[in-house]
Design a protein around this motif. Sequence first.
Motif, mmCIF file in Angstrom:
data_model
loop_
_atom_site.group_PDB
_atom_site.id
_atom_site.type_symbol
_atom_site.label_atom_id
_atom_site.label_comp_id
_atom_site.label_asym_id
_atom_site.label_seq_id
_atom_site.Cartn_x
_atom_site.Cartn_y
_atom_site.Cartn_z
ATOM 1 N N PRO A 134 0.918 -1.187 0.030
ATOM 2 C CA PRO A 134 0.059 -0.042 -0.279
ATOM 3 C C PRO A 134 0.956 1.154 -0.073
ATOM 4 C CG PRO A 134 -0.725 -1.498 1.675
ATOM 5 C CD PRO A 134 0.606 -2.094 1.123
ATOM 6 N N ARG A 135 0.419 2.164 -0.799
ATOM 7 C CA ARG A 135 1.187 3.560 -1.043
ATOM 8 C C ARG A 135 0.585 4.627 -0.209
ATOM 9 N NH1 ARG A 135 4.633 0.405 -2.353
ATOM 10 N NH2 ARG A 135 5.909 0.421 -4.168
ATOM 11 N N VAL A 136 1.211 5.281 0.301
ATOM 12 C CA VAL A 136 0.721 6.532 1.108
ATOM 13 C C VAL A 136 0.967 7.712 -0.162
ATOM 14 C CG1 VAL A 136 1.012 8.551 2.948
ATOM 15 C CG2 VAL A 136 1.386 5.939 3.526
ATOM 16 N N ARG A 137 -0.455 8.255 -0.205
ATOM 17 C CA ARG A 137 -0.413 9.299 -1.407
ATOM 18 C C ARG A 137 0.428 10.421 -0.725
ATOM 19 N NH1 ARG A 137 -6.237 8.374 -1.853
ATOM 20 N NH2 ARG A 137 -6.674 7.385 -3.871
ATOM 21 N N ARG A 138 1.044 11.036 -1.974
ATOM 22 C CA ARG A 138 1.727 12.474 -1.872
ATOM 23 C C ARG A 138 1.189 13.736 -2.401
ATOM 24 N NH1 ARG A 138 7.827 10.617 -2.827
ATOM 25 N NH2 ARG A 138 8.361 8.863 -1.506
ATOM 26 N N LEU A 139 1.594 14.798 -1.857
ATOM 27 C CA LEU A 139 1.135 15.819 -2.759
ATOM 28 C C LEU A 139 1.339 15.953 -3.870
ATOM 29 C CD1 LEU A 139 1.443 19.048 -0.062
ATOM 30 C CD2 LEU A 139 -0.737 18.102 -0.895
ATOM 31 N N PRO A 140 0.505 16.301 -4.908
ATOM 32 C CA PRO A 140 0.776 16.303 -6.345
ATOM 33 C C PRO A 140 1.584 16.932 -6.543
ATOM 34 C CG PRO A 140 -1.618 17.129 -6.029
ATOM 35 C CD PRO A 140 -1.234 16.642 -4.551
ATOM 36 N N GLY A 141 2.696 16.876 -7.558
ATOM 37 C CA GLY A 141 3.695 17.775 -7.912
ATOM 38 C C GLY A 141 3.529 18.225 -9.263
ATOM 39 N N ASP A 142 2.388 17.631 -10.011
ATOM 40 C CA ASP A 142 2.121 18.184 -11.408
ATOM 41 C C ASP A 142 1.012 19.140 -11.646
ATOM 42 O OD1 ASP A 142 0.235 16.503 -10.666
ATOM 43 O OD2 ASP A 142 0.057 15.392 -12.460
ATOM 44 N N ARG A 143 0.537 19.951 -10.478
ATOM 45 C CA ARG A 143 -0.407 20.884 -10.577
ATOM 46 C C ARG A 143 -0.242 21.861 -9.245
ATOM 47 N NH1 ARG A 143 -4.661 16.164 -9.130
ATOM 48 N NH2 ARG A 143 -2.980 15.056 -10.307
ATOM 49 N N PRO A 144 -0.748 23.011 -9.614
ATOM 50 C CA PRO A 144 -0.784 23.952 -8.485
ATOM 51 C C PRO A 144 -1.351 23.638 -7.040
ATOM 52 C CG PRO A 144 -1.270 25.031 -10.355
ATOM 53 C CD PRO A 144 -1.558 23.574 -10.660
ATOM 54 N N VAL A 145 -0.537 23.764 -5.687
ATOM 55 C CA VAL A 145 -1.140 23.415 -4.707
ATOM 56 C C VAL A 145 -1.235 24.572 -3.907
ATOM 57 C CG1 VAL A 145 -0.821 21.710 -2.680
ATOM 58 C CG2 VAL A 145 -0.371 21.067 -4.832
ATOM 59 N N LEU A 146 -2.420 24.846 -3.205
ATOM 60 C CA LEU A 146 -2.388 26.087 -2.136
ATOM 61 C C LEU A 146 -2.467 25.459 -0.905
ATOM 62 C CD1 LEU A 146 -4.949 28.026 -4.412
ATOM 63 C CD2 LEU A 146 -2.596 28.306 -4.534
ATOM 64 N N PHE A 147 -1.786 26.437 0.062
ATOM 65 C CA PHE A 147 -2.113 26.443 1.288
ATOM 66 C C PHE A 147 -2.757 27.444 2.097
ATOM 67 C CE2 PHE A 147 1.607 23.700 -0.084
ATOM 68 C CZ PHE A 147 1.200 22.604 0.598
ATOM 69 N N ARG A 148 -3.123 27.507 3.158
ATOM 70 C CA ARG A 148 -3.578 28.689 3.907
ATOM 71 C C ARG A 148 -3.194 30.095 3.888
ATOM 72 N NH1 ARG A 148 -7.951 27.239 7.063
ATOM 73 N NH2 ARG A 148 -8.082 24.705 7.484
ATOM 74 N N LYS A 149 -1.780 30.010 3.833
ATOM 75 C CA LYS A 149 -0.984 31.485 3.782
ATOM 76 C C LYS A 149 -1.274 32.048 2.495
ATOM 77 C CE LYS A 149 3.383 29.337 3.026
ATOM 78 N NZ LYS A 149 4.690 29.433 3.407
ATOM 79 N N GLU A 150 -1.350 31.160 1.492
ATOM 80 C CA GLU A 150 -1.551 31.572 0.001
ATOM 81 C C GLU A 150 -3.037 31.854 -0.415
ATOM 82 O OE1 GLU A 150 2.150 28.700 -1.731
ATOM 83 O OE2 GLU A 150 0.140 28.043 -1.139
ATOM 84 N N ALA A 151 -3.967 31.220 0.305
ATOM 85 C CA ALA A 151 -5.268 31.437 -0.089
ATOM 86 C C ALA A 151 -6.347 31.326 1.471
ATOM 87 C CB ALA A 151 -5.788 30.216 -1.052
ATOM 88 N N PRO A 152 -6.207 32.382 2.135
ATOM 89 C CA PRO A 152 -6.953 32.455 3.280
ATOM 90 C C PRO A 152 -8.364 32.661 3.074
ATOM 91 C CG PRO A 152 -5.591 34.383 2.949
ATOM 92 C CD PRO A 152 -5.095 33.667 1.984
ATOM 93 N N GLU A 153 -8.911 33.359 2.088
ATOM 94 C CA GLU A 153 -10.188 33.412 1.875
ATOM 95 C C GLU A 153 -10.898 32.100 1.662
ATOM 96 O OE1 GLU A 153 -13.030 35.603 3.052
ATOM 97 O OE2 GLU A 153 -11.177 36.759 2.816
ATOM 98 N N LEU A 154 -10.156 31.303 0.362
ATOM 99 C CA LEU A 154 -10.536 30.302 0.083
ATOM 100 C C LEU A 154 -10.812 29.310 1.165
ATOM 101 C CD1 LEU A 154 -11.514 28.285 -2.143
ATOM 102 C CD2 LEU A 154 -9.012 28.040 -2.717
ATOM 103 N N PHE A 155 -9.889 29.086 1.866
ATOM 104 C CA PHE A 155 -9.740 28.005 2.962
ATOM 105 C C PHE A 155 -10.888 28.707 4.155
ATOM 106 C CE2 PHE A 155 -5.845 26.497 1.444
ATOM 107 C CZ PHE A 155 -5.649 25.480 1.851
ATOM 108 N N ALA A 156 -11.059 29.962 4.309
ATOM 109 C CA ALA A 156 -12.072 30.275 5.120
ATOM 110 C C ALA A 156 -13.553 29.544 4.870
ATOM 111 C CB ALA A 156 -11.991 31.743 5.259
ATOM 112 N N LEU A 157 -13.633 29.902 3.443
ATOM 113 C CA LEU A 157 -14.890 29.268 2.700
ATOM 114 C C LEU A 157 -14.945 27.806 2.889
ATOM 115 C CD1 LEU A 157 -17.695 29.482 1.170
ATOM 116 C CD2 LEU A 157 -16.232 29.344 -1.048
ATOM 117 N N VAL A 158 -13.857 27.159 2.829
ATOM 118 C CA VAL A 158 -13.907 25.734 2.965
ATOM 119 C C VAL A 158 -13.858 25.196 4.453
ATOM 120 C CG1 VAL A 158 -12.389 23.351 2.752
ATOM 121 C CG2 VAL A 158 -12.518 25.322 0.792
ATOM 122 N N ASP A 159 -13.508 25.890 5.275
ATOM 123 C CA ASP A 159 -13.713 25.762 6.761
ATOM 124 C C ASP A 159 -15.047 25.994 7.099
ATOM 125 O OD1 ASP A 159 -11.023 25.495 7.136
ATOM 126 O OD2 ASP A 159 -10.579 27.584 7.854
#
Length: 427
Positions: free
Chosen positions: A130-155
């Motif tokens: 069994p493999r543990v998935r990793r964050l995709p390296g072939d597409r943009p990935v956003l974290f809270r500090k980069e998209a606070p308003e989007l994460f606030a909506l998701v929260d």
Amino acid sequence: MPAVGRETTQQCPECGTEIRGDSRFTVWCAACDWNVDPEEPQPVPGRLERAERALARRHGEQLLAEMLSGREPRPRRDASAVTATALALTVHGVTLALAVGGVWCVMAGWGGAGVLVGLVLLALAWALAPRVRRLPGDRPVLFRKEAPELFALVDEVARAVGTRSVHAIAVDGNINASVMTYGVRGRRLLVLGMPLWEVLTPAERIALLGHELAHYANGDTRNGLVVGTAVRTLSLWHHALRPLPHPSAIEMAVNAFYVMPRLLVRGMLALLVRLTSRAGTRAEYLADRLAARTASTHAAVGLMDRLLITGPLKLLLRSEANRAALGGSRSTRKATARADELWELLTAYAASVPEQEYERQRRAGARRGHQVDATHPPTHLRRACLLAGEPVTAAVMPQAHRTERIASELAAARTEVARRLLRDGPD
């Protein structure tokens, strides 16, 4: 901008009713359903996927009947789920046995032959582990500090659904969305397909988030660590044991030797699909219900309708990619500048689709059993489930200032995705 269709008028050749339509879309009769589905349905590739789709349709009809009778399906760990888990553990047990056998052969002191056999067994165990998935390296990935308003909506949506929020958000060019876990700590990842996100209204986007996050709350065994990784292991076995094409005499013997193991693996895969299909279908219906309670019934139904035009949207994206390819290096240099144009083109097309075309897609989808994929119940059944009973209002309301800030936070990612779509086309 997309071409504006002209209004057409003709008589139905079947019932004589006057038909008014848009020249860009199929002409059909709402009175008798003449020409409602002129396209030949594309065959579903693969015996296992066909079986999975058939089970999703059958269980979709059964569960819809239960809900319409007042019995809402609740997530539960029934006998099928327990059996599926036991079967999955058996699959992982085989992988463990290969690893133990490999170590034993290497350490047994049998010389070179024993070491060789042991290394082969260890290699197999490593490939099937069994493999543990990793964050995709072939597409943009956003974290809270980069998209606070989007994460606030998701929260906020996560709280309304009754689950924890996500740790990262990936953005890609699929006309879809999904959730998964990554890393040894089981962190949560939301994947947003930018083409789908762009054509949805703010309320429909909240419905999309509600549906995806609801999968964490429903405990869908298909995507769990034990059963999900077992399915991937069996799929790998099934692929490895496929017959060799244009075989020589020796390869024909190898193909014959592979027949029984391949049938056994296929049977186990089919059994896992059968055991998890009803629970998976139940999870989809529950996710739709939670999406409606989060964003309103109207928004959730609107999301269902948008899913019916993913085919035309994909054709539009492919056409734009072909135009960019014909433009050569000049189009490549201007890809960034054309990114906004691509999204404007896509959203304008989606907004211009008339209600009569949505109605045709709904009727055609009901005839051929349109499904988002092999694991979802038919879209028309999901829509009927949402419309059963009293409509509900939104727990999370869209806000204009938040929508603008989220668009700003996604600007770099949407440009990158647009450039990739213009270069490679949709998947």
